[in-house]
Motif scaffolding. Structure first.
Motif, PDB file in Angstrom:
ATOM      1  N   ASP A   1      73.480 -34.218 -38.931  1.00 10.99           N
ATOM      2  CA  ASP A   1      72.530 -33.217 -38.940  1.00 10.99           C
ATOM      3  C   ASP A   1      70.892 -33.913 -38.578  1.00 10.99           C
ATOM      4  OD1 ASP A   1      74.288 -31.333 -39.857  1.00 10.99           O
ATOM      5  OD2 ASP A   1      73.786 -31.833 -41.941  1.00 10.99           O
ATOM      6  N   GLY A   2      70.869 -35.171 -38.809  1.00 15.43           N
ATOM      7  CA  GLY A   2      69.497 -35.881 -38.620  1.00 15.43           C
ATOM      8  C   GLY A   2      69.552 -35.740 -37.248  1.00 15.43           C
ATOM      9  N   TYR A   3      70.468 -36.273 -36.508  1.00 20.09           N
ATOM     10  CA  TYR A   3      70.199 -36.298 -34.896  1.00 20.09           C
ATOM     11  C   TYR A   3      70.089 -35.138 -34.256  1.00 20.09           C
ATOM     12  CZ  TYR A   3      71.605 -36.501 -29.986  1.00 20.09           C
ATOM     13  OH  TYR A   3      71.744 -36.360 -28.694  1.00 20.09           O
ATOM     14  N   MET A   4      70.921 -33.912 -34.734  1.00 22.95           N
ATOM     15  CA  MET A   4      70.736 -32.632 -33.988  1.00 22.95           C
ATOM     16  C   MET A   4      69.513 -32.073 -34.371  1.00 22.95           C
ATOM     17  SD  MET A   4      72.858 -30.873 -32.197  1.00 22.95           S
ATOM     18  CE  MET A   4      72.210 -29.371 -31.482  1.00 22.95           C
ATOM     19  N   LEU A   5      68.900 -32.225 -35.520  1.00 21.32           N
ATOM     20  CA  LEU A   5      67.635 -31.778 -35.773  1.00 21.32           C
ATOM     21  C   LEU A   5      66.394 -32.213 -34.772  1.00 21.32           C
ATOM     22  CD1 LEU A   5      66.318 -29.695 -37.863  1.00 21.32           C
ATOM     23  CD2 LEU A   5      65.785 -31.930 -39.376  1.00 21.32           C
TER      24      LEU A   5
ATOM     25  N   THR B  74      54.744 -25.988 -31.909  1.00 23.62           N
ATOM     26  CA  THR B  74      55.747 -26.905 -31.665  1.00 23.62           C
ATOM     27  C   THR B  74      56.018 -27.472 -33.212  1.00 23.62           C
ATOM     28  OG1 THR B  74      55.630 -26.969 -29.262  1.00 23.62           O
ATOM     29  CG2 THR B  74      57.105 -28.872 -30.298  1.00 23.62           C
ATOM     30  N   PHE B  75      55.016 -28.170 -33.400  1.00 20.71           N
ATOM     31  CA  PHE B  75      55.092 -29.222 -34.505  1.00 20.71           C
ATOM     32  C   PHE B  75      55.627 -28.087 -36.062  1.00 20.71           C
ATOM     33  CE2 PHE B  75      52.862 -32.562 -32.460  1.00 20.71           C
ATOM     34  CZ  PHE B  75      53.908 -33.329 -32.527  1.00 20.71           C
ATOM     35  N   ALA B  76      54.795 -26.747 -36.184  1.00 20.74           N
ATOM     36  CA  ALA B  76      55.053 -26.110 -37.053  1.00 20.74           C
ATOM     37  C   ALA B  76      56.276 -25.472 -37.165  1.00 20.74           C
ATOM     38  CB  ALA B  76      54.086 -24.946 -37.185  1.00 20.74           C
ATOM     39  N   PHE B  77      56.957 -25.248 -36.114  1.00 18.82           N
ATOM     40  CA  PHE B  77      58.526 -24.849 -35.874  1.00 18.82           C
ATOM     41  C   PHE B  77      59.428 -26.012 -36.172  1.00 18.82           C
ATOM     42  CE2 PHE B  77      62.293 -24.019 -33.612  1.00 18.82           C
ATOM     43  CZ  PHE B  77      62.638 -22.757 -34.040  1.00 18.82           C
ATOM     44  N   GLY B  78      59.158 -27.118 -35.526  1.00 19.39           N
ATOM     45  CA  GLY B  78      60.012 -28.324 -35.585  1.00 19.39           C
ATOM     46  C   GLY B  78      60.129 -28.645 -37.205  1.00 19.39           C
ATOM     47  N   PHE B  79      59.276 -29.054 -37.778  1.00 17.38           N
ATOM     48  CA  PHE B  79      58.891 -29.454 -39.145  1.00 17.38           C
ATOM     49  C   PHE B  79      59.391 -28.182 -40.225  1.00 17.38           C
ATOM     50  CE2 PHE B  79      56.091 -32.732 -37.428  1.00 17.38           C
ATOM     51  CZ  PHE B  79      56.838 -34.091 -38.040  1.00 17.38           C
ATOM     52  N   GLY B  80      59.222 -26.923 -39.815  1.00 19.52           N
ATOM     53  CA  GLY B  80      59.435 -26.004 -40.755  1.00 19.52           C
ATOM     54  C   GLY B  80      61.276 -25.871 -40.574  1.00 19.52           C
ATOM     55  N   VAL B  81      61.639 -26.277 -39.583  1.00 17.56           N
ATOM     56  CA  VAL B  81      63.408 -26.100 -39.366  1.00 17.56           C
ATOM     57  C   VAL B  81      63.760 -27.161 -40.241  1.00 17.56           C
ATOM     58  CG1 VAL B  81      65.408 -26.294 -37.849  1.00 17.56           C
ATOM     59  CG2 VAL B  81      63.327 -24.824 -37.275  1.00 17.56           C
ATOM     60  N   ALA B  82      62.926 -28.461 -40.048  1.00 14.63           N
ATOM     61  CA  ALA B  82      63.478 -29.625 -40.638  1.00 14.63           C
ATOM     62  C   ALA B  82      63.478 -29.679 -42.227  1.00 14.63           C
ATOM     63  CB  ALA B  82      62.735 -30.816 -40.377  1.00 14.63           C
ATOM     64  N   LEU B  83      62.463 -28.921 -42.727  1.00 16.85           N
ATOM     65  CA  LEU B  83      62.447 -28.765 -44.287  1.00 16.85           C
ATOM     66  C   LEU B  83      63.532 -27.694 -44.448  1.00 16.85           C
ATOM     67  CD1 LEU B  83      58.390 -28.597 -44.766  1.00 16.85           C
ATOM     68  CD2 LEU B  83      60.288 -30.322 -45.310  1.00 16.85           C
TER      69      LEU B  83
ATOM     70  N   CYS C  34      59.041 -25.032 -46.031  1.00 17.67           N
ATOM     71  CA  CYS C  34      59.403 -24.262 -44.626  1.00 17.67           C
ATOM     72  C   CYS C  34      58.816 -22.946 -44.518  1.00 17.67           C
ATOM     73  CB  CYS C  34      60.856 -24.201 -44.788  1.00 17.67           C
ATOM     74  SG  CYS C  34      61.749 -23.022 -43.781  1.00 17.67           S
ATOM     75  N   LEU C  35      58.672 -22.197 -45.627  1.00 19.50           N
ATOM     76  CA  LEU C  35      58.240 -20.918 -45.499  1.00 19.50           C
ATOM     77  C   LEU C  35      56.489 -21.113 -45.366  1.00 19.50           C
ATOM     78  CD1 LEU C  35      59.534 -19.174 -49.007  1.00 19.50           C
ATOM     79  CD2 LEU C  35      60.166 -18.864 -46.675  1.00 19.50           C
ATOM     80  N   VAL C  36      55.805 -21.841 -45.526  1.00 18.41           N
ATOM     81  CA  VAL C  36      54.515 -22.096 -45.252  1.00 18.41           C
ATOM     82  C   VAL C  36      54.138 -22.334 -43.803  1.00 18.41           C
ATOM     83  CG1 VAL C  36      52.284 -23.450 -45.674  1.00 18.41           C
ATOM     84  CG2 VAL C  36      53.625 -22.747 -47.663  1.00 18.41           C
ATOM     85  N   LEU C  37      55.146 -23.322 -43.497  1.00 17.98           N
ATOM     86  CA  LEU C  37      55.131 -23.548 -41.809  1.00 17.98           C
ATOM     87  C   LEU C  37      55.525 -22.767 -40.880  1.00 17.98           C
ATOM     88  CD1 LEU C  37      56.595 -27.352 -41.915  1.00 17.98           C
ATOM     89  CD2 LEU C  37      54.090 -26.619 -41.491  1.00 17.98           C
ATOM     90  N   MET C  38      56.488 -21.793 -41.486  1.00 19.37           N
ATOM     91  CA  MET C  38      57.157 -20.700 -40.427  1.00 19.37           C
ATOM     92  C   MET C  38      56.096 -19.589 -40.416  1.00 19.37           C
ATOM     93  SD  MET C  38      59.638 -21.416 -39.008  1.00 19.37           S
ATOM     94  CE  MET C  38      60.839 -22.723 -38.673  1.00 19.37           C
ATOM     95  N   ALA C  39      55.295 -19.448 -41.610  1.00 18.74           N
ATOM     96  CA  ALA C  39      54.174 -18.417 -41.620  1.00 18.74           C
ATOM     97  C   ALA C  39      53.170 -18.816 -40.688  1.00 18.74           C
ATOM     98  CB  ALA C  39      53.586 -18.275 -43.147  1.00 18.74           C
ATOM     99  N   ALA C  40      52.739 -20.338 -40.733  1.00 16.65           N
ATOM    100  CA  ALA C  40      51.728 -20.663 -39.954  1.00 16.65           C
ATOM    101  C   ALA C  40      52.032 -20.529 -38.560  1.00 16.65           C
ATOM    102  CB  ALA C  40      51.424 -22.200 -40.287  1.00 16.65           C
ATOM    103  N   PHE C  41      53.177 -20.850 -38.252  1.00 14.12           N
ATOM    104  CA  PHE C  41      53.999 -20.720 -36.951  1.00 14.12           C
ATOM    105  C   PHE C  41      53.568 -19.391 -36.217  1.00 14.12           C
ATOM    106  CE2 PHE C  41      57.735 -19.476 -34.177  1.00 14.12           C
ATOM    107  CZ  PHE C  41      57.475 -20.590 -32.887  1.00 14.12           C
ATOM    108  N   VAL C  42      54.226 -18.450 -37.107  1.00 18.57           N
ATOM    109  CA  VAL C  42      53.716 -17.113 -36.537  1.00 18.57           C
ATOM    110  C   VAL C  42      52.429 -16.580 -36.301  1.00 18.57           C
ATOM    111  CG1 VAL C  42      54.049 -14.686 -37.169  1.00 18.57           C
ATOM    112  CG2 VAL C  42      56.018 -16.241 -37.645  1.00 18.57           C
ATOM    113  N   ALA C  43      51.556 -17.253 -37.142  1.00 15.23           N
ATOM    114  CA  ALA C  43      49.889 -16.965 -37.002  1.00 15.23           C
ATOM    115  C   ALA C  43      49.621 -17.753 -35.735  1.00 15.23           C
ATOM    116  CB  ALA C  43      49.368 -17.329 -38.150  1.00 15.23           C
ATOM    117  N   VAL C  44      49.828 -19.041 -35.379  1.00 13.43           N
ATOM    118  CA  VAL C  44      49.403 -19.744 -34.358  1.00 13.43           C
ATOM    119  C   VAL C  44      49.965 -18.890 -32.967  1.00 13.43           C
ATOM    120  CG1 VAL C  44      49.707 -21.894 -33.202  1.00 13.43           C
ATOM    121  CG2 VAL C  44      49.273 -21.692 -35.697  1.00 13.43           C
ATOM    122  N   GLU C  45      51.109 -18.488 -33.142  1.00 18.66           N
ATOM    123  CA  GLU C  45      51.944 -18.319 -31.796  1.00 18.66           C
ATOM    124  C   GLU C  45      51.122 -16.763 -31.296  1.00 18.66           C
ATOM    125  OE1 GLU C  45      54.622 -19.961 -29.926  1.00 18.66           O
ATOM    126  OE2 GLU C  45      53.203 -20.888 -31.329  1.00 18.66           O
TER     127      GLU C  45
END
Length: 521
Positions: free
Chosen positions: A50-54, A198-207, A232-243
């Motif tokens: 999982d760590g590699y794939m992530l 990119t960082f919001a999405f990546g770290f959101g999925v990681a969490l 994860c929820l906070v970062l994904m909400a931030a991702f949507v707002a940023v996009e």
């Protein structure tokens, strides 16, 4: 830009492509041996894959943008060297923590190398020659996917689990010798890259993956698990707002309002659970319940992965005569039937028993390889094809990472709930410890600490039955998801109308588009 040597470029690409799939599928059959040798917990063993794939999936878009800015050959050289170094560390690791960390860090090098080599390949060929080059590249990608488990199993049997990582490191080092022959492009800045998104999405999925992997062991109310879920929820909400506010977003979220594009993105999400995650989940199951060796498991999984070699070409021919929505429904039906059929195969059955369902699952996934990329870009107007391809591949790779953690977590939870704890009470570490060893493929070795006779037999049967029950219930859920998705996708594509700017044939026939492959599958 220097032209380099096109043949050397193609050769390098045809080694790097399968290498980056082997690094996922190959070590999957080594996980039981890793867990036994390094005395790891179940969650720690899951992070080997999982760590590699992530990191590989979350860094692909960012590495591609960086390659544009510093030069593709330079980024490729850095990525391969970085990957080779950390694969060597993985092969020499003396603790599960070091192995997990080195595998995860290696994913960044993989993302850099894969993003760069596809761009270099496109620069080296034009017209019909480019199409042939990418066709050969795709064939080798399929070969890496198909033979990865068998390759890993053979190496584990011959030289132990460490040899898998050390051979991958050695091949990567050899590829580095070809870099002087690759074309050198001039760096260019292009539009501002969406680093925040990119960082919001990546770290959101990681969490999210962290919560899934650690939940069964720590408990779902553990602060780490809850904190990861909230983060994860906070970062994904931030991702949507940023996009929504960024001039050049990583994702144009408006594309998901298009039925064609939404349908295309739904398919790999479902297939990640019916195919990709099974490549990781089945090896420890077959080891614990059937006592199969790593090499034999690799041969069995060839029934699952083998169709990836032939189905894309067959699908390419069918796509000229059959509509997109029919092909999507057919592949999802193959996946649904395969998952349901596999759920009816008893634990410890003969090698031939899972052949039919594994072939069905592999055919469903193989069909998708022949049409998904073309369908993704044909759903939008030409000037937005690049973004559509990037979004689609990000969704696909993120789905793969989440499915590996999610399916493993579901099997673990269902296995523990089905276990007769009284039957395994004699195990020194208790039911929790014995279940953990079984889910890593180490049931036989773990049960060896119990007194021979009725006590041991009862414990082994109890764990085997619970493990089979957990996997079978999970497969029924996957089968239902595939069946429901077939209906949803058919409905989306039947009701979709091409936009005014998009090609009119995009809804039904993706074969008219000829995009360059941009993904690792």
């Amino acid at each position: 830009m220097s032209t380099g040597n096109p043949r050397a470029t193609l050769a390098a690409a045809c080694v790097v492509g399968p290498l980056m799939t082997l690094v996922v599928t190959g070590p999957s059959v080594a996980v039981p041996d890793i867990g036994a040798d390094l005395h790891s917990s179940l969650a720690a063993a899951q992070w080997v894959v999982d760590g590699y794939m992530l990191t590989a999936s979350s860094s692909l878009a960012a590495m591609g943008s960086l390659a544009d800015r510093i030069g593709h050959r330079r980024m490729f050289t850095w990525g391969m060297a970085f990957f080779a170094f950390w694969m060597t560390v993985s092969g020499l690791a003396n603790s599960i923590l070091l192995l997990d960390v080195s595998r995860a860090v290696a994913g960044f090098g993989s993302g850099a190398a894969l993003a760069s080599i596809t761009a270099i390949l496109a620069q080296s060929f034009d017209g019909a020659a480019r199409a042939k080059a990418f066709g050969l590249f795709g064939t080798f990608l399929g070969a890496g996917l198909a033979f990865g488990p068998m390759f890993g199993g053979a190496l584990v049997n011959l030289g132990g689990w460490r040899s898998v990582f050390l051979v991958l490191a050695a091949v990567s080092a050899l590829v580095l010798l070809s870099t002087p022959l690759l074309p050198r492009s001039e760096p260019h800045r292009g539009p501002r890259f969406d680093w925040t998104g990119t960082f919001a999405f990546g770290f959101g999925v990681a969490l999210f993956v962290l919560a899934l992997v650690e939940g069964p062991g720590r408990g779902w109310t553990d602060p780490v698990v809850l904190g990861s879920a909230v983060g994860c929820l906070v970062l994904m909400a931030a991702f949507v707002a940023v996009e929504r506010r960024t001039e050049h977003p990583m994702f144009d979220l408006g594309l998901f309002a298009r039925p064609q594009f939404l349908a295309v993105c739904l398919v790999p999400l479902v297939l990640a659970f019916s195919f990709v995650a099974l490549v990781i989940v089945l090896p420890p199951y077959l080891t614990s319940t059937s006592g199969m060796s790593a090499f034999r498991i690799g041969l069995v999984l060839l029934l699952l992965t083998g169709p990836s070699l032939v189905m894309p070409a067959i699908t390419g021919v069918l796509a000229q005569k059959v509509s997109q929505r029919v092909l999507f429904v057919v592949l999802l039906c193959f996946s649904a039937v395969g998952a349901a059929w596999l759920a009816m195969v008893d634990a410890g059955a003969s090698t031939a028993a899972p052949a039919g369902p594994l072939l069905f699952l592999g055919i469903g996934y193989g069909i998708s390889l022949g049409i998904l990329d073309g369908a993704a870009v044909s759903a939008v107007e030409p000037e937005r094809m690049g973004m559509a391809a990037g979004m689609f591949n990000t969704v696909r790779l993120a789905s793969d990472a989440v499915s590996m953690a999610g399916l493993g977590t579901l099997v673990t939870a269902l296995t523990k709930s089905a276990l007769d704890s009284g039957a395994v009470s004699g195990y020194p570490g208790g039911a929790e410890a014995l279940t953990s060893r079984a889910l890593q493929g180490g049931l036989t070795e773990a049960a060896g600490s119990l007194p021979a006779g009725e006590v041991r037999d009862r414990a082994v049967h109890a764990v085997t039955d619970a493990y089979a029950s957990g996997l079978h219930t999970t497969l029924w859920i996957v089968a239902a998801a595939c069946a429901v998705s077939a209906v949803v996708v058919f409905s989306l594509l039947s009701g979709a109308k091409p936009s005014g700017d998009a090609p009119a044939e995009a809804t039904d026939n993706p074969s008219t588009a000829s995009p360059e492959p941009a993904s690792a599958h």
